[in-house]
Design an enzyme around this catalytic site. Structure first.
Site, PDB file in Angstrom:
ATOM      1  N   LYS A 125      43.381  20.859  83.486  1.00 51.96           N
ATOM      2  CA  LYS A 125      42.166  21.646  83.263  1.00 51.96           C
ATOM      3  C   LYS A 125      42.254  22.971  84.017  1.00 51.96           C
ATOM      4  CE  LYS A 125      38.040  19.686  83.052  1.00 51.96           C
ATOM      5  NZ  LYS A 125      36.873  18.856  83.457  1.00 51.96           N
ATOM      6  N   VAL A 126      41.936  24.030  83.288  1.00 56.52           N
ATOM      7  CA  VAL A 126      41.932  25.378  83.853  1.00 56.52           C
ATOM      8  C   VAL A 126      40.681  26.080  83.332  1.00 56.52           C
ATOM      9  CG1 VAL A 126      43.232  27.529  84.090  1.00 56.52           C
ATOM     10  CG2 VAL A 126      44.469  25.396  83.698  1.00 56.52           C
TER      11      VAL A 126
END
Length: 315
Positions: A125-126
């Site tokens: 996740k970014v």
């Protein structure tokens, strides 16, 4: 049939929690975590040992490494329960640093692989900043799949599609929160529910655009405030849902029909768009809701990451 089982006919159901002992009852395919959920979990007696064991085993290692090892410990526990993928988040304090985000993502994957977990079972996740999307594009080219989070606007979704990221997480509930707060006393709940919910409408716009133009990036609606938002998005690729709302869906026997239809989207009259960096930044700036919620979301995750740091230092 309850609504949770009905939803699973149209949509991949994902559990949005770090509390992996709650997951098994709902039999989700995937699971998502974030710094806030991990912080919440490690403060419960059931999970305290994961933190203390991690620190004891790797005492003296850099704090950022301890954080990543803790996240991977939680991820491995979750993967022992679910058949699909877990999403693990890169430190939100790196949301505007492409190079550092790539390096942290690669380390997370190395830690997972060290535990025998295949790269395809992890989504990194970014935050969907320009820099985060650029990091995700590099990671995807290297075979590391990404989940672009804190997504509040159409321009973010288009930029993610251009980068060929694996998955995006548009935040339904936080969009709803902003419009409700902005309207103040003028807000009428029933006029903004279900298909009229601004968060639901945002996901519908993205879904229709992606399906119209054959974009392979998966759409996972996230951040729900009520069951109505979830049922209004039945048919979305994936929905990540808190244990509390999973329980409500499981307890409800009302019929549930598909709301989003990829085939119907293909007949819509839509125009393809694309964004370079300047265009992206301008479009995001023009969207007051998305600008404010993205900044607020990053700040909140940074606060919780700092709190996790303190717990690790004190362990």
């Amino acid at each position: 049939m309850n609504q949770l089982d009905a939803l699973k006919q149209f949509t991949t159901v994902v559990a949005d929690t770090g509390d992996f002992k709650q997951i098994e009852a709902y039999q989700p395919t995937d699971a998502t975590t974030n710094p806030s959920l991990i912080l919440k979990a490690v403060q419960k007696p059931d999970y305290r040992a994961l933190l203390t064991d991690t620190v004891a085993q790797f005492r003296g290692r850099p704090l950022d490494e301890l954080m990543d090892r803790l996240l991977v410990r939680f991820g491995c526990e979750i993967l022992s329960i679910i058949p699909g993928r877990v999403s693990t988040e890169v430190d939100a304090r790196l949301s505007f640093d492409t190079v550092a985000s790539v390096a942290r993502a690669e380390r997370l994957i190395e830690l997972y692989q060290g535990q025998g977990i295949h790269v395809d079972r992890v989504l990194i996740k970014v935050a969907a900043t320009w820099e985060g999307i650029a990091a995700a594009e590099q990671l995807e080219r290297r075979g590391i799949h990404t989940n672009l989070t804190l997504l509040f606007s159409f321009c973010q979704a288009v930029a993610c599609a251009q980068a060929k990221v694996q998955l995006i997480s548009p935040f339904v509930g936080r969009i709803y929160d902003w419009y409700k707060k902005s309207a103040g006393a003028a807000w009428v709940e029933q006029d903004n529910a279900g298909a009229h919910d601004p968060g639901v409408q945002s996901v519908r716009q993205i879904f229709n655009y992606y399906k119209k133009f054959g974009i392979a990036t998966e759409i996972m609606g996230a951040s729900f405030r009520n069951v109505g938002q979830i049922t209004a998005l039945a048919g979305c690729d994936l929905l990540t849902i808190s244990p509390e709302l999973l329980a409500q869906l499981s307890a409800c026997k009302a019929p549930l029909a598909r709301s989003l239809d990829a085939n119907a989207a293909q007949s819509l009259d839509l125009t393809a768009v694309n964004y370079d960096e300047a265009g992206f930044r301008f479009a995001l700036n023009e969207d007051a809701m998305a600008t404010e919620k993205l900044a607020e979301g990053i700040r909140a995750f940074c606060v919780d990451a700092a709190k996790l740091d303190q717990l690790l230092l004190a362990a």
